[in-house]
Design a protein around this motif. Sequence first.
Motif, mmCIF file in Angstrom:
data_model
loop_
_atom_site.group_PDB
_atom_site.id
_atom_site.type_symbol
_atom_site.label_atom_id
_atom_site.label_comp_id
_atom_site.label_asym_id
_atom_site.label_seq_id
_atom_site.Cartn_x
_atom_site.Cartn_y
_atom_site.Cartn_z
ATOM 1 N N SER A 241 9.857 8.830 6.364
ATOM 2 C CA SER A 241 8.680 8.070 5.847
ATOM 3 C C SER A 241 8.315 8.621 4.459
ATOM 4 N N SER A 242 8.189 7.880 3.410
ATOM 5 C CA SER A 242 7.617 8.448 2.236
ATOM 6 C C SER A 242 6.061 8.304 1.968
ATOM 7 N N ILE A 243 5.163 9.621 1.844
ATOM 8 C CA ILE A 243 3.833 9.458 2.042
ATOM 9 C C ILE A 243 3.481 9.687 0.551
ATOM 10 N N GLY B 51 3.183 13.720 -3.547
ATOM 11 C CA GLY B 51 4.237 12.866 -2.346
ATOM 12 C C GLY B 51 4.710 13.883 -1.626
ATOM 13 N N CYS B 52 5.238 13.453 -0.559
ATOM 14 C CA CYS B 52 6.086 14.126 0.565
ATOM 15 C C CYS B 52 6.930 13.047 1.453
ATOM 16 N N VAL B 53 7.977 13.878 2.145
ATOM 17 C CA VAL B 53 8.912 13.004 2.961
ATOM 18 C C VAL B 53 8.780 13.650 4.334
ATOM 19 N N GLY C 241 3.208 13.494 10.984
ATOM 20 C CA GLY C 241 2.474 12.160 10.902
ATOM 21 C C GLY C 241 1.134 12.558 9.922
ATOM 22 N N THR C 242 0.657 11.496 9.484
ATOM 23 C CA THR C 242 -0.495 11.687 8.450
ATOM 24 C C THR C 242 -1.756 12.405 8.963
ATOM 25 N N PHE D 147 2.246 4.491 1.848
ATOM 26 C CA PHE D 147 3.110 5.058 3.057
ATOM 27 C C PHE D 147 4.261 3.967 3.119
ATOM 28 N N ASN D 148 5.410 4.527 2.862
ATOM 29 C CA ASN D 148 6.643 3.612 3.080
ATOM 30 C C ASN D 148 7.584 4.116 3.899
ATOM 31 N N LYS D 149 8.406 3.264 4.814
ATOM 32 C CA LYS D 149 9.374 3.799 5.393
ATOM 33 C C LYS D 149 10.656 3.830 4.594
#
Length: 235
Positions: free
Chosen positions: A150-152, A200-202, A209-210, A232-234
């Motif tokens: 996920s990209s956060i 941002g992070c992956v 998790g967040t 938050f994106n998968k």
Amino acid sequence: MSGLQCLGEDNIWFEKPRYDEAERRFYEGANGPSTHSHHQSSSASGDQELVSRMKSLELENQELHKVVGDLRTALFKLENRVQVLERSPAVPCAKAVTVQSVKVEEEDDDDMDLFGSDEEEDEEVERLKEERIAAYAAKKSKKPALIAKSSILLDVKPWDDETDMSKLEECVRSVVADGLLWGQSKLVPVGYGIKKLQIGCVVEDDKVGTDLLEEEITKFEDYVQSVDVAAFNKI
């Protein structure tokens, strides 16, 4: 003078129809055949061409019938073959060889234990089954497992405008975990001279998790007031 005498002496042309017929034939011979005869010739030629095309179509139709018949025969044979293959039981080659060897030994040795041969056959089948399962497991283990990521995007807010944002970012990037990769960051104005850190992070979903990120970042309480998830994106 009588009437007959007047007719005999008068210059009357009684053979004019014959003359007209002769004249018509003369001009027809000079100008070629009449339009009617030409039309009959063209009609006859068209009929011959039509007959020729009909014969050609009949031959093509016969050839198509033959091809369709051959295809139906081939398809019927193929269906029969498939039915035979579906009805025949799938017996492993090793099992068939074992059964044949057991029958030969039974014929050569009358004192052989029949129950023991059945047990050996079952053991052979079980061994083959275990070998196939092991081979399948080994083949499946070679395939790389699909890792969910996920990209956060995080918003890290300081206490006030006097907070050292460079030090704050350094603290955030000091958080290290298996499956965590930090990306780009920037400072975004909030108001009253205060700026927040947007970074941002992956992450690998099974490892990070967040909640873990928020917990680790808020430990730097001298610099960090709060942490929010902006996106938050998968992957």
